[in-house]
Design a protein around this motif. Structure first.
Motif, short mmCIF file in Angstrom:
data_model
loop_
_atom_site.label_atom_id
_atom_site.label_comp_id
_atom_site.label_asym_id
_atom_site.label_seq_id
_atom_site.Cartn_x
_atom_site.Cartn_y
_atom_site.Cartn_z
N LEU A 92 0.82 -1.28 -0.04
CA LEU A 92 0.04 0.16 0.06
C LEU A 92 0.76 1.46 0.04
CD1 LEU A 92 -2.89 -0.78 2.58
CD2 LEU A 92 -3.02 -0.81 -0.01
N GLU A 93 1.97 1.22 0.70
CA GLU A 93 2.85 2.41 0.76
C GLU A 93 3.31 2.76 -0.75
OE1 GLU A 93 4.43 -0.37 2.68
OE2 GLU A 93 2.61 -0.24 3.94
N GLU A 96 0.06 4.32 -2.94
CA GLU A 96 -0.01 5.72 -2.30
C GLU A 96 0.93 6.57 -2.88
OE1 GLU A 96 -0.46 7.99 1.97
OE2 GLU A 96 -1.24 5.67 1.85
N GLU A 100 0.02 9.32 -5.76
CA GLU A 100 0.03 10.60 -5.38
C GLU A 100 1.07 11.66 -6.61
OE1 GLU A 100 1.19 11.10 -1.38
OE2 GLU A 100 -0.75 10.58 -0.87
N ARG A 111 -8.77 11.94 -2.62
CA ARG A 111 -8.02 10.46 -2.19
C ARG A 111 -7.76 10.30 -0.38
NH1 ARG A 111 -5.46 6.59 -5.28
NH2 ARG A 111 -7.16 7.28 -6.53
N GLN A 112 -7.24 11.62 0.02
CA GLN A 112 -7.23 11.66 1.51
C GLN A 112 -8.65 11.51 2.09
OE1 GLN A 112 -4.10 11.28 3.04
NE2 GLN A 112 -5.23 11.43 5.15
N SER A 114 -11.05 9.91 1.23
CA SER A 114 -11.49 8.71 0.69
C SER A 114 -11.02 7.53 1.81
CB SER A 114 -11.20 8.26 -0.71
OG SER A 114 -12.42 8.69 -1.20
N TYR A 115 -9.57 7.92 2.07
CA TYR A 115 -8.77 7.02 3.09
C TYR A 115 -8.99 7.15 4.47
CZ TYR A 115 -5.23 5.93 -0.22
OH TYR A 115 -4.48 5.35 -1.68
N GLU A 116 -9.56 8.61 4.96
CA GLU A 116 -10.08 8.84 6.02
C GLU A 116 -11.50 8.19 6.35
OE1 GLU A 116 -10.27 13.03 6.48
OE2 GLU A 116 -7.80 13.24 6.38
N LEU A 118 -12.42 5.51 4.74
CA LEU A 118 -12.08 3.97 4.99
C LEU A 118 -11.79 3.60 6.37
CD1 LEU A 118 -11.81 1.26 3.75
CD2 LEU A 118 -9.69 1.93 3.02
N HIS A 119 -10.94 4.37 7.04
CA HIS A 119 -10.38 4.28 8.20
C HIS A 119 -11.53 4.33 9.19
CE1 HIS A 119 -6.23 3.79 7.60
NE2 HIS A 119 -6.05 4.78 6.83
N TYR A 172 -19.54 1.11 3.20
CA TYR A 172 -18.93 2.12 2.58
C TYR A 172 -19.90 2.79 1.58
CZ TYR A 172 -14.66 4.58 0.55
OH TYR A 172 -13.76 5.58 0.22
#
Length: 175
Positions: A92-93, A96, A100, A111-112, A114-116, A118-119, A172
Motif C-alpha cells: 500500500l505504501e 499511495e 500521488e 483521495r485523502q 476517501s482514506y479517512e 475508509l479508516h 462504505y
C-alpha cells in the motif's frame, strides 16, 4: 462402479462422466466463482479436459474419477481468475506514493478524504475483523499465517476476510 470398461465405447465414458458428475462439478465451481455463466463455462472446460484425457480416466475408480475432475475444476478456476484479474499487487505504501505523483491537488484531497472515510468504517468493525484485515492487507500476510497468529483455521480466516470485505463494501457504499 467403474464408469466404463476399456472395451466400451468412448462416447459411453464421456456421457457417463458427464451424467454422473456434471451437477456436482458445477455446484463446486459455482461456489468459487461470482457468476453462474462463468461456472457453466468452467464446467464445460473441465469436461473438455476429461474428454481429452478419457483413456487415463477409464482405469480409475469412481472416487478417483471424481477427484480428478475436482482437481481439474480447481485448476480451471485458478486459470479463470488469472485471466480476469489484471491487478498488480504492490504494498500500500508504494501505491499511495506512486499515485500521488500522478494526481492533481484536488484529486489528492479527494483521495485523502476517501482514506479517512475508509479508516472510519474500519473502526466500526469488531477487533478480530480489524486485526485480520490489517494483517492481510497492510502486513501482506497469507491466510495461513494469519490463522497461526489468531489461532483459527485458514478456511475460517478466508471466510472472515470475504465476509468482512462484503460488509465493508456495504457500509462504505451507504455513507
Amino acid at each position: 462402479m467403474q464408469l466404463a470398461d476399456a472395451g466400451s465405447g468412448k462416447d459411453e465414458l464421456d456421457l457417463a462422466l458427464y451424467d454422473s458428475y456434471s451437477a456436482h462439478i458445477y455446484s463446486y465451481i459455482y461456489r468459487k466463482v461470482a457468476h453462474a455463466q462463468d461456472a457453466e463455462d468452467i464446467t464445460l472446460e473441465v469436461f473438455i479436459a476429461a474428454y481429452k484425457s478419457r483413456r487415463q480416466l477409464v482405469d480409475l475408480s469412481t472416487e478417483r474419477q471424481l477427484a480428478w475432475l475436482q482437481r481439474v475444476a480447481s485448476n480451471k478456476i485458478v486459470d479463470h481468475y488469472r485471466r480476469t484479474t489484471r491487478v498488480t499487487l504492490l504494498p500500500l505504501e508504494h501505491i499511495e506514493h506512486r499515485e500521488e505523483e500522478d494526481l492533481s491537488v484536488e484529486q489528492q484531497i479527494i483521495r485523502q478524504e476517501s482514506y479517512e472515510r475508509l479508516h472510519q468504517v474500519l473502526a466500526t468493525l469488531p477487533p478480530l475483523q480489524q486485526q485480520i484485515i490489517r494483517l492481510r492487507f497492510v502486513e501482506g500476510l497469507r491466510c495461513t499465517e494469519i490463522g497461526e497468529i489468531v489461532k483459527k483455521k485458514e478456511s475460517h480466516i478466508r471466510t472472515i476476510v470475504s465476509r468482512t470485505l462484503r460488509q465493508l463494501r456495504k457500509i462504505y457504499e451507504q455513507k
